[in-house]
Design a protein around this motif. Structure first.
Motif, PDB file in Angstrom:
ATOM      1  N   THR A  83       0.830  -1.198   0.000  1.00 44.65           N
ATOM      2  CA  THR A  83       0.000   0.000   0.000  1.00 44.65           C
ATOM      3  C   THR A  83       0.871   1.258   0.000  1.00 44.65           C
ATOM      4  OG1 THR A  83      -1.729  -1.189   1.192  1.00 44.65           O
ATOM      5  CG2 THR A  83      -1.853   1.217   1.214  1.00 44.65           C
ATOM      6  N   GLY A  84       1.929   1.240   0.791  1.00 41.20           N
ATOM      7  CA  GLY A  84       2.838   2.394   0.822  1.00 41.20           C
ATOM      8  C   GLY A  84       3.510   2.633  -0.514  1.00 41.20           C
ATOM      9  N   THR A  85       3.947   1.568  -1.142  1.00 42.53           N
ATOM     10  CA  THR A  85       4.599   1.695  -2.447  1.00 42.53           C
ATOM     11  C   THR A  85       3.626   2.230  -3.488  1.00 42.53           C
ATOM     12  OG1 THR A  85       6.064  -0.150  -1.903  1.00 42.53           O
ATOM     13  CG2 THR A  85       5.859   0.426  -4.221  1.00 42.53           C
ATOM     14  N   MET A  86       2.399   1.713  -3.477  1.00 43.22           N
ATOM     15  CA  MET A  86       1.412   2.215  -4.433  1.00 43.22           C
ATOM     16  C   MET A  86       1.066   3.677  -4.163  1.00 43.22           C
ATOM     17  SD  MET A  86      -1.150  -0.998  -5.164  1.00 43.22           S
ATOM     18  CE  MET A  86      -1.310  -1.643  -3.511  1.00 43.22           C
ATOM     19  N   THR A  87       1.050   4.077  -2.902  1.00 44.23           N
ATOM     20  CA  THR A  87       0.772   5.477  -2.567  1.00 44.23           C
ATOM     21  C   THR A  87       1.878   6.386  -3.079  1.00 44.23           C
ATOM     22  OG1 THR A  87      -0.461   4.774  -0.611  1.00 44.23           O
ATOM     23  CG2 THR A  87       0.281   7.069  -0.666  1.00 44.23           C
ATOM     24  N   VAL A  88       3.122   5.962  -2.909  1.00 42.52           N
ATOM     25  CA  VAL A  88       4.251   6.751  -3.429  1.00 42.52           C
ATOM     26  C   VAL A  88       4.170   6.858  -4.948  1.00 42.52           C
ATOM     27  CG1 VAL A  88       6.767   6.746  -3.716  1.00 42.52           C
ATOM     28  CG2 VAL A  88       5.775   6.294  -1.480  1.00 42.52           C
ATOM     29  N   ALA A  90       1.480   6.668  -6.802  1.00 41.14           N
ATOM     30  CA  ALA A  90       0.354   7.547  -7.137  1.00 41.14           C
ATOM     31  C   ALA A  90       0.744   9.008  -6.960  1.00 41.14           C
ATOM     32  CB  ALA A  90      -0.855   7.199  -6.268  1.00 41.14           C
ATOM     33  N   ALA A  91       1.497   9.312  -5.906  1.00 36.17           N
ATOM     34  CA  ALA A  91       1.946  10.690  -5.684  1.00 36.17           C
ATOM     35  C   ALA A  91       2.881  11.145  -6.802  1.00 36.17           C
ATOM     36  CB  ALA A  91       2.640  10.802  -4.328  1.00 36.17           C
ATOM     37  N   ILE A  92       3.752  10.256  -7.242  1.00 33.00           N
ATOM     38  CA  ILE A  92       4.654  10.598  -8.351  1.00 33.00           C
ATOM     39  C   ILE A  92       3.857  10.849  -9.620  1.00 33.00           C
ATOM     40  CG2 ILE A  92       6.459   9.671  -9.871  1.00 33.00           C
ATOM     41  CD1 ILE A  92       7.591   8.252  -7.341  1.00 33.00           C
ATOM     42  N   LEU A  93       2.859  10.019  -9.884  1.00 37.07           N
ATOM     43  CA  LEU A  93       2.012  10.225 -11.060  1.00 37.07           C
ATOM     44  C   LEU A  93       1.291  11.572 -11.001  1.00 37.07           C
ATOM     45  CD1 LEU A  93       0.375   6.734 -11.660  1.00 37.07           C
ATOM     46  CD2 LEU A  93       1.784   8.010 -13.266  1.00 37.07           C
ATOM     47  N   LEU A  94       0.748  11.894  -9.842  1.00 35.93           N
ATOM     48  CA  LEU A  94       0.062  13.188  -9.699  1.00 35.93           C
ATOM     49  C   LEU A  94       1.029  14.349  -9.895  1.00 35.93           C
ATOM     50  CD1 LEU A  94      -2.306  12.411  -6.706  1.00 35.93           C
ATOM     51  CD2 LEU A  94      -2.970  12.933  -9.060  1.00 35.93           C
ATOM     52  N   ALA A  95       2.225  14.226  -9.325  1.00 33.65           N
ATOM     53  CA  ALA A  95       3.221  15.291  -9.481  1.00 33.65           C
ATOM     54  C   ALA A  95       3.608  15.454 -10.948  1.00 33.65           C
ATOM     55  CB  ALA A  95       4.454  14.977  -8.629  1.00 33.65           C
ATOM     56  N   LEU A  96       3.784  14.350 -11.648  1.00 34.16           N
ATOM     57  CA  LEU A  96       4.128  14.429 -13.075  1.00 34.16           C
ATOM     58  C   LEU A  96       3.002  15.062 -13.884  1.00 34.16           C
ATOM     59  CD1 LEU A  96       5.965  11.054 -13.713  1.00 34.16           C
ATOM     60  CD2 LEU A  96       6.931  13.348 -13.826  1.00 34.16           C
ATOM     61  N   MET A  97       1.773  14.738 -13.521  1.00 36.84           N
ATOM     62  CA  MET A  97       0.645  15.317 -14.246  1.00 36.84           C
ATOM     63  C   MET A  97       0.616  16.838 -14.065  1.00 36.84           C
ATOM     64  SD  MET A  97      -3.397  14.503 -14.017  1.00 36.84           S
ATOM     65  CE  MET A  97      -3.950  15.863 -13.021  1.00 36.84           C
ATOM     66  N   LEU A  98       0.906  17.296 -12.861  1.00 37.65           N
ATOM     67  CA  LEU A  98       0.920  18.735 -12.607  1.00 37.65           C
ATOM     68  C   LEU A  98       2.129  19.417 -13.239  1.00 37.65           C
ATOM     69  CD1 LEU A  98      -0.235  18.706  -8.891  1.00 37.65           C
ATOM     70  CD2 LEU A  98      -1.589  19.325 -10.902  1.00 37.65           C
ATOM     71  N   TRP A  99       3.241  18.695 -13.286  1.00 34.75           N
ATOM     72  CA  TRP A  99       4.477  19.260 -13.822  1.00 34.75           C
ATOM     73  C   TRP A  99       4.463  19.305 -15.346  1.00 34.75           C
ATOM     74  CZ3 TRP A  99       9.560  16.473 -14.841  1.00 34.75           C
ATOM     75  CH2 TRP A  99      10.580  17.388 -15.042  1.00 34.75           C
ATOM     76  N   TRP A 106      -6.964  11.227 -17.584  1.00 32.82           N
ATOM     77  CA  TRP A 106      -7.181   9.790 -17.482  1.00 32.82           C
ATOM     78  C   TRP A 106      -5.864   9.019 -17.458  1.00 32.82           C
ATOM     79  CZ3 TRP A 106      -5.207   6.864 -21.360  1.00 32.82           C
ATOM     80  CH2 TRP A 106      -4.968   7.494 -22.581  1.00 32.82           C
ATOM     81  N   MET A 107      -4.789   9.636 -17.958  1.00 37.41           N
ATOM     82  CA  MET A 107      -3.477   8.969 -17.955  1.00 37.41           C
ATOM     83  C   MET A 107      -2.950   8.807 -16.529  1.00 37.41           C
ATOM     84  SD  MET A 107      -1.828  10.995 -21.143  1.00 37.41           S
ATOM     85  CE  MET A 107      -0.780   9.869 -22.011  1.00 37.41           C
ATOM     86  N   THR A 108      -3.456   9.593 -15.634  1.00 37.07           N
ATOM     87  CA  THR A 108      -3.109   9.468 -14.221  1.00 37.07           C
ATOM     88  C   THR A 108      -4.207   8.728 -13.466  1.00 37.07           C
ATOM     89  OG1 THR A 108      -1.836  11.508 -14.335  1.00 37.07           O
ATOM     90  CG2 THR A 108      -2.503  10.768 -12.156  1.00 37.07           C
ATOM     91  N   ALA A 109      -5.456   9.016 -13.805  1.00 37.92           N
ATOM     92  CA  ALA A 109      -6.581   8.423 -13.080  1.00 37.92           C
ATOM     93  C   ALA A 109      -6.645   6.905 -13.254  1.00 37.92           C
ATOM     94  CB  ALA A 109      -7.888   9.064 -13.531  1.00 37.92           C
ATOM     95  N   LEU A 110      -6.375   6.415 -14.449  1.00 41.51           N
ATOM     96  CA  LEU A 110      -6.480   4.976 -14.703  1.00 41.51           C
ATOM     97  C   LEU A 110      -5.494   4.157 -13.858  1.00 41.51           C
ATOM     98  CD1 LEU A 110      -7.916   2.768 -16.323  1.00 41.51           C
ATOM     99  CD2 LEU A 110      -6.190   3.076 -18.093  1.00 41.51           C
ATOM    100  N   PRO A 111      -4.193   4.495 -13.863  1.00 40.40           N
ATOM    101  CA  PRO A 111      -3.299   3.693 -13.013  1.00 40.40           C
ATOM    102  C   PRO A 111      -3.581   3.851 -11.523  1.00 40.40           C
ATOM    103  CG  PRO A 111      -2.041   5.314 -14.287  1.00 40.40           C
ATOM    104  CD  PRO A 111      -3.456   5.408 -14.718  1.00 40.40           C
ATOM    105  N   ILE A 112      -4.004   5.047 -11.100  1.00 38.63           N
ATOM    106  CA  ILE A 112      -4.316   5.228  -9.685  1.00 38.63           C
ATOM    107  C   ILE A 112      -5.555   4.415  -9.320  1.00 38.63           C
ATOM    108  CG2 ILE A 112      -5.092   6.917  -7.969  1.00 38.63           C
ATOM    109  CD1 ILE A 112      -3.132   8.903  -9.238  1.00 38.63           C
TER     110      ILE A 112
END
Length: 131
Positions: A83-88, A90-99, A106-112
């Protein structure tokens, strides 16, 4: 038995390929290790008795494999780590989407969403019985 002997090479190949991917997953963030080791143990039971015995006797992999094979169980520690690894991730995916604004939502929502589904399934698995 004929069928098992006939495709033994395919089980052997799947077992070693899965184990290799599991070992790569130790070093590559976001790539699972446990899933590939479990697949390796499952395939090795059908194609390589030697590899199967080695995996069951392994000090790191053995207990998880035995718990899964006997009870379909995952330890609480394993659940927290996954769970911790998946949370990290997901946070990286969100940061990349914002960056990088070129990404679609959906490129972030689907894997999350997939990670959330896996985490839910994982926490619904039983824990191994106390030793």
């Amino acid at each position: 038995m004929q069928r098992r002997t006939r495709f033994r090479w395919a089980w052997w190949l799947l077992a070693y390929a899965s184990l290799g991917l599991g070992i790569v997953g130790v070093f590559v963030p976001g790539m699972p290790t446990t899933v590939f080791v479990l697949i390796a143990a499952w395939a090795a039971a059908r194609g390589s008795d030697r590899l199967h015995r080695w995996l069951l006797a392994h000090p790191r992999f053995g207990p998880s494999i035995r718990d899964w094979q006997a009870h379909g169980a995952v330890s609480r520690r394993g659940k927290w780590w996954a769970t911790g690894t998946m949370t990290v991730c997901a946070a990286i995916l969100l940061a990349l989407m914002l960056w990088i604004p070129a990404h679609r939502w959906w490129m972030t929502a689907l894997p999350i969403a997939c990670m959330a589904a896996v985490a839910t399934w994982l926490w619904l698995r039983p824990e191994p019985p106390a030793a």
